[in-house]
Motif scaffolding. Structure first.
Motif, short mmCIF file in Angstrom:
data_model
loop_
_atom_site.label_atom_id
_atom_site.label_comp_id
_atom_site.label_asym_id
_atom_site.label_seq_id
_atom_site.Cartn_x
_atom_site.Cartn_y
_atom_site.Cartn_z
N MET A 221 39.43 -29.16 24.44
CA MET A 221 38.64 -30.19 24.68
C MET A 221 39.69 -31.35 23.89
N MET A 222 39.88 -32.73 24.85
CA MET A 222 39.79 -33.94 23.77
C MET A 222 39.05 -35.17 24.61
N PRO A 223 39.40 -36.16 23.46
CA PRO A 223 39.16 -36.97 23.84
C PRO A 223 39.51 -37.24 25.42
N GLY A 224 37.98 -38.29 26.47
CA GLY A 224 38.72 -38.42 27.89
C GLY A 224 39.37 -39.24 27.82
N ASN A 225 39.36 -40.49 26.71
CA ASN A 225 40.34 -41.60 27.10
C ASN A 225 41.83 -41.89 26.47
N LYS A 226 42.18 -40.27 26.41
CA LYS A 226 44.09 -40.01 25.12
C LYS A 226 44.15 -38.98 26.97
N ALA A 227 45.77 -40.14 26.87
CA ALA A 227 46.65 -39.04 27.06
C ALA A 227 47.12 -37.49 27.02
N PHE A 228 46.70 -36.41 27.91
CA PHE A 228 47.48 -35.77 28.16
C PHE A 228 48.89 -35.27 28.48
N ARG A 229 49.31 -34.82 27.57
CA ARG A 229 51.50 -34.39 27.61
C ARG A 229 50.97 -32.87 27.64
N THR A 230 51.71 -32.24 28.41
CA THR A 230 51.11 -30.43 28.62
C THR A 230 52.86 -30.74 27.36
N LYS A 231 53.45 -31.10 27.40
CA LYS A 231 54.69 -30.61 26.12
C LYS A 231 54.58 -31.18 24.61
N ASP A 232 53.86 -31.90 24.95
CA ASP A 232 53.04 -31.82 23.10
C ASP A 232 52.14 -30.74 22.94
N LEU A 233 51.70 -30.45 23.44
CA LEU A 233 50.37 -29.17 23.42
C LEU A 233 51.32 -28.46 23.39
N ALA A 234 52.20 -27.61 24.11
CA ALA A 234 52.59 -26.02 24.53
C ALA A 234 53.91 -26.45 23.06
N ALA A 235 54.35 -27.72 22.71
CA ALA A 235 54.72 -27.86 21.20
C ALA A 235 54.14 -26.81 20.25
N GLN A 236 52.56 -27.89 20.24
CA GLN A 236 52.44 -27.43 19.10
C GLN A 236 50.81 -25.96 18.59
N LEU A 237 51.93 -25.54 20.62
CA LEU A 237 50.65 -23.74 20.17
C LEU A 237 51.74 -23.06 20.42
N GLY A 238 53.10 -23.36 19.93
CA GLY A 238 54.33 -22.57 20.04
C GLY A 238 53.97 -22.01 21.24
N VAL A 239 53.87 -22.46 22.48
CA VAL A 239 53.88 -21.88 23.78
C VAL A 239 55.19 -22.39 24.62
N ALA A 240 55.99 -21.93 25.36
CA ALA A 240 57.60 -22.08 26.37
C ALA A 240 56.46 -23.28 27.02
N ARG A 241 55.66 -23.04 28.00
CA ARG A 241 55.34 -23.50 29.15
C ARG A 241 54.51 -23.21 29.38
N LEU A 242 53.37 -24.55 29.41
CA LEU A 242 51.27 -24.83 29.37
C LEU A 242 51.42 -25.68 31.60
N SER A 243 50.72 -24.39 32.11
CA SER A 243 50.47 -25.47 33.39
C SER A 243 48.77 -24.93 33.45
N LEU B 20 40.41 -21.48 21.84
CA LEU B 20 39.83 -22.82 22.35
C LEU B 20 40.53 -23.45 21.77
N VAL B 21 40.77 -24.55 22.15
CA VAL B 21 42.37 -26.07 21.43
C VAL B 21 41.62 -27.28 21.33
N ILE B 22 41.10 -27.86 19.89
CA ILE B 22 40.04 -29.20 20.47
C ILE B 22 41.12 -30.05 18.95
N ASP B 23 41.37 -31.08 20.21
CA ASP B 23 41.83 -32.16 19.59
C ASP B 23 41.25 -32.25 18.30
N ARG B 24 41.41 -33.23 17.30
CA ARG B 24 41.04 -33.08 15.83
C ARG B 24 40.46 -34.80 16.46
N ASP B 25 40.65 -35.45 17.42
CA ASP B 25 39.71 -36.83 17.06
C ASP B 25 38.65 -36.50 17.91
#
Length: 177
Positions: free
Chosen positions: A75-97, A130-135
């Motif tokens: 869940m993230m604000p609709g106006n934010k850009a999604f970068r898979t690499k940034d989220l994967a790093a925060q979750l400790g996952v090699a790759r997300l799709s 569930l993963v929520i962007d703090r915003d």
């Protein structure tokens, strides 16, 4: 579009997955508002819905790891850009799709375009994290679909965190995107 208090007076013709959402919110004693609309398929559709609800509906993304052994609902604000690499790093996952429509239906009982935090009520085995962007949590109210994209709801963000998610047996991971 018009804003209504609570569930429709007559739920005949409504999909079962939508009615289950109203049943859950009513059982938990959560006050919510609803609007019905054409399928929300474009940002312009979402902007019109947001104006009626006076809240920004979250962008909800159904994701998985490369092996399809871990699934995530972001869940993230609709106006934010999604970068898979940034989220994967925060979750400790090699790759997300993006997860497949079949997995989305199997795990959350929702179809593409209707992904919502409310779908977690159908994930009884807690296979989706569930993963929520703090915003998202900065707003007083949250907007989401009731498991289909022809209606939208708003209710207190505190109710999501303190009542809805515990009733569903899910705890979020908070991230900064």
């Amino acid at each position: 579009m018009e804003l209504f208090e609570g569930r429709p007076a007559d739920c005949s013709g409504r999909q079962e997955r939508e009615v289950r959402v109203y049943d859950l919110l009513d059982r938990l004693g959560i006050a919510y508002q609803r609007t019905d609309h054409v399928p929300a398929g474009t940002m312009e559709d979402c902007d019109r819905i947001d104006a009626v609800l006076e809240v920004t509906i979250c962008k909800n993304l159904f994701l998985c790891n490369r092996q399809k052994t871990a699934f995530y609902l972001l869940m993230m604000p609709g106006n934010k850009a999604f970068r898979t690499k940034d989220l994967a790093a925060q979750l400790g996952v090699a790759r997300l799709s993006f997860g497949t429509p079949e997995d989305m239906l199997r795990l959350l009982d929702v179809t593409p375009g209707s992904v919502s935090v409310m779908g977690l009520m159908n994930d009884r085995d807690n296979q989706v994290q569930l993963v929520i962007d703090r915003d998202v949590l900065k707003g007083e109210r949250i907007g989401c679909h009731p498991c289909l994209n022809t209606s939208s709801l708003r209710f207190a963000t505190s109710d999501l965190l303190e009542k809805v998610l515990p009733a569903m047996g899910h705890s979020p991971i908070l991230v900064n995107l």
